[in-house]
Design an enzyme around this catalytic site. Structure first.
Site, PDB file in Angstrom:
ATOM      1  N   HIS A   1       0.814  -1.219   0.000  1.00 44.51           N
ATOM      2  CA  HIS A   1       0.000   0.000   0.000  1.00 44.51           C
ATOM      3  C   HIS A   1       0.848   1.270   0.000  1.00 44.51           C
ATOM      4  CE1 HIS A   1      -3.616  -2.302   0.405  1.00 44.51           C
ATOM      5  NE2 HIS A   1      -3.314  -2.750   1.599  1.00 44.51           N
TER       6      HIS A   1
ATOM      7  N   ASP B   1      -2.963 -10.538  -2.527  1.00 45.22           N
ATOM      8  CA  ASP B   1      -3.458 -10.106  -1.225  1.00 45.22           C
ATOM      9  C   ASP B   1      -4.960  -9.845  -1.294  1.00 45.22           C
ATOM     10  OD1 ASP B   1      -2.104  -8.746   1.457  1.00 45.22           O
ATOM     11  OD2 ASP B   1      -3.933  -7.719   0.876  1.00 45.22           O
TER      12      ASP B   1
ATOM     13  N   HIS C   1      -6.401  -7.237  -0.261  1.00 47.11           N
ATOM     14  CA  HIS C   1      -6.571  -5.831  -0.625  1.00 47.11           C
ATOM     15  C   HIS C   1      -5.753  -5.491  -1.872  1.00 47.11           C
ATOM     16  CE1 HIS C   1      -7.090  -6.088   3.824  1.00 47.11           C
ATOM     17  NE2 HIS C   1      -8.133  -5.330   3.560  1.00 47.11           N
TER      18      HIS C   1
ATOM     19  N   ASP D   1      -4.376 -12.911   3.711  1.00 52.83           N
ATOM     20  CA  ASP D   1      -5.617 -12.402   4.292  1.00 52.83           C
ATOM     21  C   ASP D   1      -6.834 -12.672   3.410  1.00 52.83           C
ATOM     22  OD1 ASP D   1      -4.451 -10.668   2.497  1.00 52.83           O
ATOM     23  OD2 ASP D   1      -4.697  -8.875   3.720  1.00 52.83           O
TER      24      ASP D   1
END
Length: 342
Positions: free
Chosen positions: A158, A193, A195, A282
């Site tokens: 990120h 991931d 996200h 995740d």
């Protein structure tokens, strides 16, 4: 396969973040390392300490202005009367193409996208060693290893060239890809991931030498909200070198593997000479974030499928939060990829 990790990565210990406006315990805890190390060892990997690679590989993808901020902001923040124990922004610019603030408060808002990346006394050093683990893994590939695993914590995908966010400070996957560019004309980054890897996308969005592909929960109602949509294809020379494959919430193994096949088609069309896998665990059905529903056996199938690309591969740890199966999920992925074979 070798794994790379340094004990200094454990010292970053963020206390809280805001979720839907409410303070919550920060899930990016040092205990993640213990679970992940156990998972890597269970898959047959040997763990080695990376070397100190200096700022060079990191500065190749992050601005000097931002790196200076990360290094010094905690000390500066502590001089503010009544300041919080950790650096947490309370103001953000609407646009970032104007003047640059001189104050610590203004720079925190400029360089931190959200409240999920608090900076403490140990953050800078932990982030450096996390990035150096990625550098060491990339150098192992360039030395002839077919694959290597970087246990990067704090994570990185990120983080933009000059912005931290979402638990991330230095973009380890981007750093690894840039190192690999020394010996590879083209590199692909495959982000699996939960996200979207918005920082990674941002760093390479206008570049044709690094293909970025991300599978993730649809951001229309999920973090990071403003990035990760299917119409984001790159810009300028990088147009066509970014592919986002957003998945409906709670998608499981079958949907994930189907999207992965689409990702592979684009990767093969790019003909990269090396691959970086931004590995988020995740997407697991039992992860605290609860966005997707990949199973533990599903991670083994994902690893096996990615291995089928038959590319020199750096596996960089991204998300995956505290749950009973965290280590098992890493073992499943690495074993599926071939962790006991090379």
């Amino acid at each position: 396969m070798k794994a790379f990790y340094a004990e200094e990565q454990k010292r970053h210990d963020p206390k809280a973040f805001l979720s839907s406006g409410a303070p919550q315990p920060n899930p990016e805890k040092p205990e993640r390392i213990e679970r992940l190390l156990a998972g890597a060892i269970s898959a047959g990997l040997t763990v080695e300490r990376p070397g100190n690679h200096g700022l060079g590989p990191i500065a190749a993808v992050h601005t000097p202005e931002y790196l200076d901020f990360l290094k010094h902001i905690f000390t500066r923040w502590q001089r503010i009367e009544g300041a919080s124990a950790e650096v947490i922004p309370n103001i953000h610019p609407i646009a970032r193409n104007g003047s640059y603030p001189a104050s610590a408060v203004g720079q925190a808002g400029y360089h931190m996208a959200d409240t999920a990346c608090p900076i403490s006394a140990e953050t800078w050093n932990s982030a450096l060693w996390s990035a150096w683990s990625a550098v060491e893994a990339a150098e192992a590939i360039m030395a002839g290893a077919p694959s290597a695993y970087a246990l990067c914590r704090p994570p990185g995908h990120h983080a933009f060239a000059d912005v931290a966010g979402g638990f991330c400070f230095i973009n380890n996957s981007a750093v690894a890809a840039q190192v690999l560019r020394k010996s590879s004309a083209r590199v692909a980054i495959l982000d699996v991931d939960l996200h979207h890897g918005n920082g990674t996308q941002g760093i390479f969005y206008a570049r044709p030498d690094v293909l970025t592909v991300s599978l993730h929960a649809d951001p229309v109602r999920f973090y990071p909200f403003f990035w990760g949509h299917a119409d984001e294809r790159g810009e300028g020379p990088g147009l066509g070198y970014n592919l986002n494959l957003p998945l409906p919430r709670k998608s499981g193994d079958a949907a994930f593997l189907e999207a992965l096949a689409t990702a592979f088609q684009r990767i093969r069309a790019c003909a990269p000479e090396a691959l970086v896998v931004a590995l988020g665990l995740d997407a697991f059905e039992g992860d605290p974030f609860g966005g997707l529903s990949v199973t533990t056996p599903g991670f083994s199938r994902i690893g096996e499928a990615i291995a089928g690309l038959d590319l020199p591969t750096v596996i960089v740890q991204e998300g995956g939060y505290l749950c009973d199966a965290l280590g098992d999920n890493l073992t499943a992925f690495l074993t599926g990829f071939g962790g006991k074979k090379d």
